[in-house]
Design an enzyme around this catalytic site. Sequence first.
Site, PDB file in Angstrom:
ATOM      1  N   ASN B 278       0.851  -1.181   0.000  1.00  0.00           N
ATOM      2  CA  ASN B 278       0.000   0.000   0.000  1.00  0.00           C
ATOM      3  C   ASN B 278       0.888   1.231   0.000  1.00  0.00           C
ATOM      4  O   ASN B 278       1.687   1.385   0.933  1.00  0.00           O
ATOM      5  CB  ASN B 278      -0.917  -0.003   1.233  1.00  0.00           C
ATOM      6  CG  ASN B 278      -1.955   1.098   1.154  1.00  0.00           C
ATOM      7  OD1 ASN B 278      -2.261   1.590   0.065  1.00  0.00           O
ATOM      8  ND2 ASN B 278      -2.494   1.490   2.293  1.00  0.00           N
ATOM      9  N   ASP B 305      10.166   1.732   3.007  1.00  0.00           N
ATOM     10  CA  ASP B 305       8.864   1.285   3.514  1.00  0.00           C
ATOM     11  C   ASP B 305       8.955  -0.186   3.947  1.00  0.00           C
ATOM     12  O   ASP B 305       8.073  -0.993   3.668  1.00  0.00           O
ATOM     13  CB  ASP B 305       7.737   1.495   2.503  1.00  0.00           C
ATOM     14  CG  ASP B 305       6.355   1.384   3.156  1.00  0.00           C
ATOM     15  OD1 ASP B 305       6.278   1.217   4.395  1.00  0.00           O
ATOM     16  OD2 ASP B 305       5.346   1.452   2.418  1.00  0.00           O
ATOM     17  N   GLY B 324       2.729  -4.987   2.561  1.00  0.00           N
ATOM     18  CA  GLY B 324       4.065  -4.655   3.033  1.00  0.00           C
ATOM     19  C   GLY B 324       5.128  -5.637   2.591  1.00  0.00           C
ATOM     20  O   GLY B 324       4.868  -6.831   2.421  1.00  0.00           O
TER      21      GLY B 324
HETATM   22 ZN   LIG Z   1       2.404   4.244   4.285  1.00  0.00          ZN
END
Ligand SMILES: [Zn+2]
Lengths: 309, 438
Positions: B278, B305, B324
Amino acid sequence: MKHLVSILDLNNKDVNKIFSIAKHFEEVLERRVKKVPALIGKTLALLFIEPSTRTKTSFELAARRLSCDTISLSVSTSSLKKGETLEDTARTLSSMKVDCAVVRHPHEGAAKKLASLNLFPVINGGDGKGEHPTQALLDAYTALKKLKSLNGKKVSIIGDVLHSRVARSGIELWHRLGAKVTLVGPPTLLPRHLPEYVDVSYRLDEVMKNSDILYFLRIQRERLGGECLAGIEDYRDLYALTKDRLKNLRRDVVIMHPGPVNRGIELDPEVIYDERSIIEEQVFEGLSIRMAVLTLLLSEKGGFHEIPA
Amino acid sequence: MKYLLKKGTVVCPITCKESELDVLIDNGMIVRVEKGISDKKALALDASQCIVMPGFIDLHAHLREPGEEEKETLYTGAKAALAGGFVRVVCMPNTEPPLSTSFLIKAVAQSDASSLFCRVLPTGSLSKNREGKEIAELNLMAKAGAVAFSDDGSSIQSAGLMRSLMLYSLTTKKPLFLHEEDVNLSPQTCIHEGKASFVTGVEGTPSSAEAVMIARDILLAEETGARVHFQHLSSKESITLLRNAKKKGIQVTAEVTPHHLVLTEDETVSLNPLFKVNPPLRSTEDRNALEEALVEGVIDVIATDHAPHTKEEKTREFELAPPGIAGLETALPLLYTYFVEKKIIDLRRLVEVFSINPAKVLGKKVFAIREGERAELTVINTAESRKVNPEKFFSKSKLSPFQGFELYGWPEYVFVEGELRFLKGDFPLEERRSKGVD
Ligand SMILES: [Zn+2]
């Protein structure tokens, strides 16, 4: 007929006149018999549409010291909702031959609207986030007495400036008396389009050393922990005059607050009774300043500009 | 302790160096940078196949502590970051409980892992408990060590609150890291609305879900003067907005992840949960726009991330798996192999997006390779390739969409705060501690 709705209603001569009359009344207030017949036979209406103990008591006592009668109309907002407008109330008071009214109202512009009817002199006792001119006058006068002159003095006004009628009237008056104003608070609680002569700081620690006057505003508890402020701890760390900050404070600084103080939020209890605090003097001068304003508005000739000093 | 890095290609945009030099480090400080240094007391480290760069900083990692220690801990996360070549890693506050108080920020900032591996720098939540309703104690968290504020994982939906947060953040002078996603537009499926949604039938997340919030927050940043940094940009529309904002001189910065630069929605049509992220992997045009922005300088920072999950969670059906990727240990080799080797960007730009710009976003002093500086160095080997093997990750998450990718540019030596903390797969400080030497 003249009114005191905004600090802008007064020119510098008016301000000086109020201060010199206030000085005279200070003496009266120290007498054994604290009463003069200056306004005997006059009637002041206290039109408080928003609760306020301090301002109302101060005006009431000021009037009585001048032998002026008072009537109190704590018009609740509900009775206004019943259909009676502020104008209706004012006209009723006028028919009853009231000579002057102090208005406290939750909405900005209420005092001005009443004044525009020209039924009797109107004193703005605080209109929403608008103005509170007698508070500004008493603040400046109290500071002036302490510091002799405000010219070039640095005044930091700390806290919720955005929602403060005290600050709105004060900024103009401090500036006019030659002081340099810095507004201190989180940007969420500072007005955004300020006149050039006003400085801004986001942290109390940045201005402490350079301020001659630290003027703390009352914070409304409901604003803590919301969309304007983080919690009480964050606020205190940024803006409160705490015991710790008091230790590092200049000897000759002047601490002010319009009251009532939220102990442990804007100021620690120790601060209120510190020798640098003139908060109690502010309350005292509230009386003398309001006596002066009432005298000027209600004396036979009426109005500020016509009265000789 | 003395170290001598021999014959590495030193690339330092700050000192404008880009040549084969030796670097002598004494007592944590760089004392000499020149050709042909010899010092018998120094431990010599061969860097002849290496690029020696100022230490890399990752602005975006989820280290999961406290509360989700089965996914990652500060210890494993800081170790993975170091192995990935990073000397600083900024961790996100979406933990359980969220990093929303000065107490928790202090706990993370003082983590023991920071003195063994990569230094962990915490971000505090923007809204109290990441609920998107009230302002968190930004000032106290900044004092406790928060380097930035973010509600990452969620996006502040109320424009009024966002404006207040930007204004209030000015009391701290710290940047706001913004995950931009309008939940009225995003079904949060992590499938791009386009080819992927059409082929799979899964409701797609349009690019506008990101772009409308970017547009809003550019306007608010301009109005408030807050320091706004956009996280993990994914769409060409966002890039256009950002480019125009920068042209106008508005103080906003942005990051992009290695996976959005390398992968596209094509990988998600199989609904393999390893590719669930995301914002979602988007179209080829979007990826091309990100690459162009990276080259042009519209993108300021590459951030991982890094979002580790357990194998159980990440191998569920696409719809149920959490979004993720464990990205700390592949970011640098991916960028080196796919962008530097292919001459899309040069080494100087690599250092900018991984070291100089991240430091600037944080308002910190940039690292440089010159005499008198403390050694903060990322040294990568560019001669030997290796296949990505997630089983060997130091992160707790042993999964990667890049499994089997043949990559160059793996970290060889990393100096953090003057100490040699990573040495060809070994962690000297950790070893010393476990032997009880310290
Ligand atoms: Zn984020």
